[in-house]
Write a protein that holds these residues in place. Structure first.
Motif, mmCIF file in Angstrom:
data_model
loop_
_atom_site.group_PDB
_atom_site.id
_atom_site.type_symbol
_atom_site.label_atom_id
_atom_site.label_comp_id
_atom_site.label_asym_id
_atom_site.label_seq_id
_atom_site.Cartn_x
_atom_site.Cartn_y
_atom_site.Cartn_z
ATOM 1 N N UNK A 107 31.102 35.925 48.420
ATOM 2 C CA UNK A 107 30.253 36.486 49.468
ATOM 3 C C UNK A 107 30.260 38.012 49.379
ATOM 4 N N UNK A 108 31.451 38.593 49.200
ATOM 5 C CA UNK A 108 31.555 40.036 49.013
ATOM 6 C C UNK A 108 30.804 40.474 47.756
ATOM 7 N N UNK A 109 31.035 39.740 46.650
ATOM 8 C CA UNK A 109 30.444 40.138 45.368
ATOM 9 C C UNK A 109 28.925 40.032 45.382
ATOM 10 N N UNK A 144 24.832 50.126 32.298
ATOM 11 C CA UNK A 144 25.817 49.131 31.906
ATOM 12 C C UNK A 144 27.185 49.469 32.462
ATOM 13 N N UNK A 145 27.567 50.745 32.332
ATOM 14 C CA UNK A 145 28.873 51.174 32.840
ATOM 15 C C UNK A 145 28.948 50.984 34.350
ATOM 16 N N UNK A 146 27.888 51.375 35.055
ATOM 17 C CA UNK A 146 27.864 51.202 36.502
ATOM 18 C C UNK A 146 27.961 49.741 36.907
ATOM 19 N N UNK A 147 27.309 48.861 36.140
ATOM 20 C CA UNK A 147 27.360 47.429 36.440
ATOM 21 C C UNK A 147 28.765 46.884 36.264
ATOM 22 N N UNK A 148 29.427 47.286 35.184
ATOM 23 C CA UNK A 148 30.796 46.827 34.930
ATOM 24 C C UNK A 148 31.723 47.292 36.055
ATOM 25 N N UNK A 149 31.608 48.549 36.452
ATOM 26 C CA UNK A 149 32.463 49.086 37.513
ATOM 27 C C UNK A 149 32.171 48.408 38.851
ATOM 28 N N UNK A 150 30.900 48.122 39.116
ATOM 29 C CA UNK A 150 30.533 47.484 40.381
ATOM 30 C C UNK A 150 31.058 46.059 40.448
ATOM 31 N N UNK A 151 30.898 45.309 39.360
ATOM 32 C CA UNK A 151 31.392 43.934 39.322
ATOM 33 C C UNK A 151 32.903 43.901 39.476
ATOM 34 N N UNK A 152 33.578 44.804 38.756
ATOM 35 C CA UNK A 152 35.038 44.851 38.833
ATOM 36 C C UNK A 152 35.508 45.134 40.250
ATOM 37 N N UNK A 153 34.891 46.122 40.901
ATOM 38 C CA UNK A 153 35.322 46.495 42.247
ATOM 39 C C UNK A 153 34.959 45.431 43.283
ATOM 40 N N UNK A 154 33.807 44.768 43.117
ATOM 41 C CA UNK A 154 33.393 43.773 44.106
ATOM 42 C C UNK A 154 34.229 42.506 44.019
ATOM 43 N N UNK A 155 34.672 42.126 42.831
ATOM 44 C CA UNK A 155 35.512 40.943 42.698
ATOM 45 C C UNK A 155 36.983 41.240 42.997
ATOM 46 N N UNK A 156 37.382 42.504 42.796
ATOM 47 C CA UNK A 156 38.790 42.885 43.000
ATOM 48 C C UNK A 156 39.013 43.499 44.367
ATOM 49 N N UNK A 184 40.243 36.846 53.517
ATOM 50 C CA UNK A 184 41.159 36.563 52.400
ATOM 51 C C UNK A 184 40.351 36.394 51.107
ATOM 52 N N UNK A 185 40.634 37.226 50.108
ATOM 53 C CA UNK A 185 39.923 37.157 48.829
ATOM 54 C C UNK A 185 40.848 36.627 47.739
ATOM 55 N N UNK A 186 40.286 36.451 46.555
ATOM 56 C CA UNK A 186 41.088 35.951 45.431
ATOM 57 C C UNK A 186 42.208 36.927 45.096
ATOM 58 N N UNK A 187 41.926 38.222 45.155
ATOM 59 C CA UNK A 187 42.969 39.214 44.891
ATOM 60 C C UNK A 187 44.035 39.178 45.979
#
Length: 319
Positions: free
Chosen positions: A99-101, A242-254, A273-276
């Motif tokens: 949901x966050x991501x 591409x770099x922005x997408x990688x950073x956004x995905x990483x931060x949204x899932x983490x 409560x998230x996976x992290x």
């Protein structure tokens, strides 16, 4: 005589000779560029020791029961089975994480790109000031605590004070003690802090677009800034996208550090409560490292798949 459809077998010793030639060629290439390899050696060593090796070890531990004090005990797929069929909190964490991501990831990404595009059109001094203003919440690691004062659950909370003054409510609302309010507030907080490294990369990418391309584009029929953005600007800054997408995905899932101080750890009925959060719970509180490694491995795989999907989409930009 070779029959139709029959596979041709390579001569005996061919693969061995081929491997020798490849290794010899690789050795020559390394010798030729030894200075370059020497410069990148520190990064490669550090990356291998502190990134690659821990990931491999974590994947291995995910198939064991390991509580730090005892020797890891191999249990096969049991950790993964327990995650999906015996851990209701993990399934709640997966739902919250996605949901966050799904909300903060794309919205934050396009908001960062849009504001970077708008700011890029201003004069240098004003552009620098606005860039700092938008990036400031990310620079201040604890800036999200401000929202704790806004949504304080007593009479001194700004939002409660305003609502009571306007007569909308007669008593303070317990914002972070009521699960129906927790997720919407945290989504707003995360979006407020989404102008991070990706935002700066977009600013840099926009600054490096060749201005002559715009002149050529208008000669070829481009009529407005939206066509200019789609056909010239975005294709010229694919690396930054591409770099922005990688950073956004990483931060949204983490996501965890930004929400735990506000919603609590654990939050009410695990509403935030998230996976992290689940990973930290089992890894640093319960010390069930095998189970925590299984959670980390699944998160790692999901992030890789999402990155690959986004990269495939971004390659089509402007084509």
């Amino acid at each position: 005589m070779k029959q139709a459809g029959q596979k041709v077998q390579p001569p005996k010793g061919y693969l061995k000779e081929y491997a020798k030639k490849k290794l010899k060629h690789l050795g020559k290439e390394i010798k030729r560029g030894k200075v370059s390899y020497l410069f990148i050696a520190p990064f490669c060593i550090l990356f291998t020791l502190f990134y690659l090796v821990p990931v491999i070890i974590s994947i291995g531990l995910s198939f064991t029961y390991y509580n730090v004090l005892e020797t890891p005990n191999f249990i096969g797929w049991q950790n993964y089975i327990n995650l999906f069929f015996a851990d209701d909190v993990f399934l709640t964490a997966v739902k919250n994480t996605f949901l966050f991501a799904v909300i903060t990831g794309p919205v934050g990404y396009f908001a960062a790109l849009f504001f970077a595009w708008i700011i890029n059109g201003f004069k240098p001094k004003l552009r620098a000031i606005l860039t700092l203003v938008f990036y400031a919440p990310t620079i201040s690691g604890q800036a999200f605590i401000v929202w704790g004062f806004f949504f304080s659950s007593d009479l001194y909370g700004f939002v409660n004070g305003w609502l009571m003054k306007l007569g909308i409510t007669s008593e303070p609302i317990l914002w972070f003690q009521n699960e129906k309010y927790i997720m919407p507030i945290l989504i707003v907080v995360v979006l407020w802090m989404s102008m991070g490294t990706g935002f700066l990369s977009f600013i840099a990418g926009l600054q490096n677009v060749d201005r002559s391309l715009y002149e050529a584009g208008y000669m070829d029929g481009i009529k407005n800034r939206w066509q200019e953005l789609w056909h010239i600007t975005l294709p010229s800054m694919k690396e930054q996208l591409m770099f922005g997408a990688v950073m956004t995905i990483t931060s949204s899932f983490a996501i965890h550090d930004k929400i735990a101080p506000l919603a609590g750890f654990p939050s009410v009925n695990y509403a935030a409560h998230t996976v992290v959060s689940h990973l930290i719970d089992y890894g640093t509180i319960r010390f069930e490292m095998g189970y925590a490694s299984a959670i980390a491995t699944l998160l790692f795989l999901v992030m890789i798949l999402c990155n690959k999907l986004v990269q495939r989409v971004l390659r089509k930009v402007g084509t």
